[in-house]
Motif scaffolding. Structure first.
Motif, short mmCIF file in Angstrom:
data_model
loop_
_atom_site.label_atom_id
_atom_site.label_comp_id
_atom_site.label_asym_id
_atom_site.label_seq_id
_atom_site.Cartn_x
_atom_site.Cartn_y
_atom_site.Cartn_z
N ALA A 140 3.94 0.82 -7.81
CA ALA A 140 3.27 2.04 -8.25
C ALA A 140 1.88 2.10 -7.62
CB ALA A 140 3.16 2.05 -9.77
N CYS A 141 1.54 3.27 -7.06
CA CYS A 141 0.24 3.44 -6.42
C CYS A 141 -0.85 3.55 -7.48
CB CYS A 141 0.25 4.69 -5.54
SG CYS A 141 -1.36 4.98 -4.77
N THR A 142 -1.91 2.75 -7.32
CA THR A 142 -3.01 2.78 -8.29
C THR A 142 -3.92 3.99 -8.06
OG1 THR A 142 -4.30 1.36 -6.83
CG2 THR A 142 -3.04 0.27 -8.56
N GLN A 143 -3.77 4.69 -6.94
CA GLN A 143 -4.61 5.86 -6.64
C GLN A 143 -3.93 7.18 -7.03
OE1 GLN A 143 -7.81 5.70 -5.12
NE2 GLN A 143 -7.63 3.48 -5.41
N CYS A 144 -2.74 7.41 -6.50
CA CYS A 144 -2.10 8.71 -6.71
C CYS A 144 -0.91 8.63 -7.66
CB CYS A 144 -1.66 9.33 -5.38
SG CYS A 144 -0.19 8.58 -4.65
N GLY A 145 -0.53 7.42 -8.06
CA GLY A 145 0.51 7.28 -9.07
C GLY A 145 1.94 7.35 -8.55
N PHE A 147 0.84 -1.19 0.00
CA PHE A 147 0.00 0.00 0.00
C PHE A 147 0.88 1.24 0.00
CE2 PHE A 147 -2.47 -3.42 1.78
CZ PHE A 147 -3.65 -3.33 1.04
N CYS A 148 0.31 2.30 -0.54
CA CYS A 148 1.05 3.54 -0.73
C CYS A 148 1.20 4.29 0.60
CB CYS A 148 0.30 4.40 -1.74
SG CYS A 148 1.04 6.01 -2.03
N GLY A 149 2.43 4.73 0.88
CA GLY A 149 2.68 5.50 2.10
C GLY A 149 2.20 6.93 1.98
N VAL A 150 1.86 7.38 0.78
CA VAL A 150 1.38 8.75 0.58
C VAL A 150 -0.13 8.83 0.79
CG1 VAL A 150 1.21 10.66 -1.07
CG2 VAL A 150 3.25 9.21 -1.04
N CYS A 151 -0.88 7.94 0.11
CA CYS A 151 -2.35 8.07 0.15
C CYS A 151 -3.05 6.81 0.68
CB CYS A 151 -2.88 8.41 -1.24
SG CYS A 151 -2.91 6.99 -2.37
N GLY A 152 -2.33 5.73 0.91
CA GLY A 152 -2.95 4.52 1.43
C GLY A 152 -3.57 3.63 0.36
ZN LIG Z 1 -0.80 6.74 -3.41
#
Ligand SMILES: [Zn+2]
Length: 311
Positions: A166-171, A148-153
């Motif tokens: 690669a984050c599927t939400q914020c890229g 999971f992304c540490g920026v947006c979860g």
């Molecule tokens: Zn993210």
């Protein structure tokens, strides 16, 4: 203080792999080598690596290929391209979600290995095998902690043959990380400073001081701070010796000699239970003096041995 150079490569260095970073994004090539029966797989199960011969103290890494590849990938939580080894692609596969990998192993062709703790074997594995196993273990550790992304979860998905998440939400792209730790032998004339921690595997073991580099800090500053925090000893000049990948779980150890400017020791009891100055004579016969040195595969041991040889 004369610089002391590394006498030989550290354990876990000297990987034979070509990491082929430019090819990681060639999806057609990745697909082809994943299916190629000559490709090698490096299975890791809960931080343990696959070896045979451990019981006879002649460990040898096992790298399944052929029909084992699809069987391993089918149950793996993740796979990562490590690189090319003698013209064969090598992939790490994480089997950690299996409760017991033994039945799977029993069904693989020509497979007689077992999952073992690499720390107990590294001194006797070949240098090439130890380096490949360290690479696989370190990379899969990172993968398992970046789902999971540490920026947006948001959920992350692998790219670059598993070498980028690669984050599927914020890229945001998350890259493999290794945590820098300084490890230093403090010297003062004919003596060196070693400490004992309750966390050490042996009650008699004394080793070099070490600690993680903090943000906004040079390596030399980290050396001085860690020595001061743990023992109260002030250090002056600092010289680089060598470095070592240390996949327990995800560090690179940066080895230094540090010149001690003071002698009085005040330990930090949260870090150490004892610290002492040792002479060359004591270090050459540790058992006779009631202590033991760090494990032979460690850069700590190498720093001590190279200092003794230079005397
Ligand atoms: Zn993210």
């Amino acid at each position: 203080m004369t610089p002391i150079f590394a006498s030989r490569p550290n354990v876990y260095t000297g990987s034979p792999l070509d990491r082929v970073a430019p090819r990681r994004n060639d999806a057609a090539w990745i697909e082809a080598v994943l299916e190629d029966p000559t490709s090698l797989f490096v299975p890791v199960w809960r931080g343990r690596v696959l070896v045979r011969g451990a019981a006879e103290a002649r460990p040898e890494a096992v790298f399944p290929a052929g029909s084992a590849g699809p069987a391993l990938r089918a149950v793996a939580t993740s796979w990562v391209l490590l690189g090319i080894w003698h013209e064969r692609a090598a992939f790490a596969v994480d089997l950690s979600e299996m409760e017991d990998p033994a039945p799977l192993l029993a069904n693989l062709p020509d497979q007689d290995g077992a999952f073992e703790d690499m720390r107990s074997l590294a001194g006797s594995l070949s240098a090439e095998e130890a380096a490949v196993l360290a690479h696989a273990k370190g990379l899969l550790h990172w993968r398992a902690r970046h789902r999971f992304c540490g920026v947006c979860g948001g959920a992350c998905e692998p790219q670059s043959a598993g070498n980028v998440m690669a984050c599927t939400q914020c890229g945001t792209h998350h890259f493999p990380r290794t945590d820098p730790a300084v490890i230093m032998l403090v010297t003062r004339g004919d003596r060196v400073l070693l400490g004992h921690s309750q966390r050490f595997p042996r009650a008699t073991m004394y080793s070099t001081l070490a600690g993680f580099v903090e943000p906004g800090e040079s390596l030399e500053e980290a050396v001085a701070r860690e020595v001061a925090e743990e023992t109260g000893v002030r250090v002056g000049r600092v010289h680089y010796h060598s470095s070592q990948p240390w996949p327990f779980p995800a560090s690179v150890m940066l080895g230094f000699y540090a010149e001690g400017l003071s002698e009085e020791i005040t330990i930090d009891p949260a870090e150490l239970s004892d610290a002492r100055w040792f002479t060359r004579a004591q270090l050459s016969q540790p058992e006779a003096h009631g202590f033991s040195l760090p494990r032979p595969d460690s850069i700590a041991r190498r720093l001590i041995e190279d200092w003794m040889a230079a005397g």
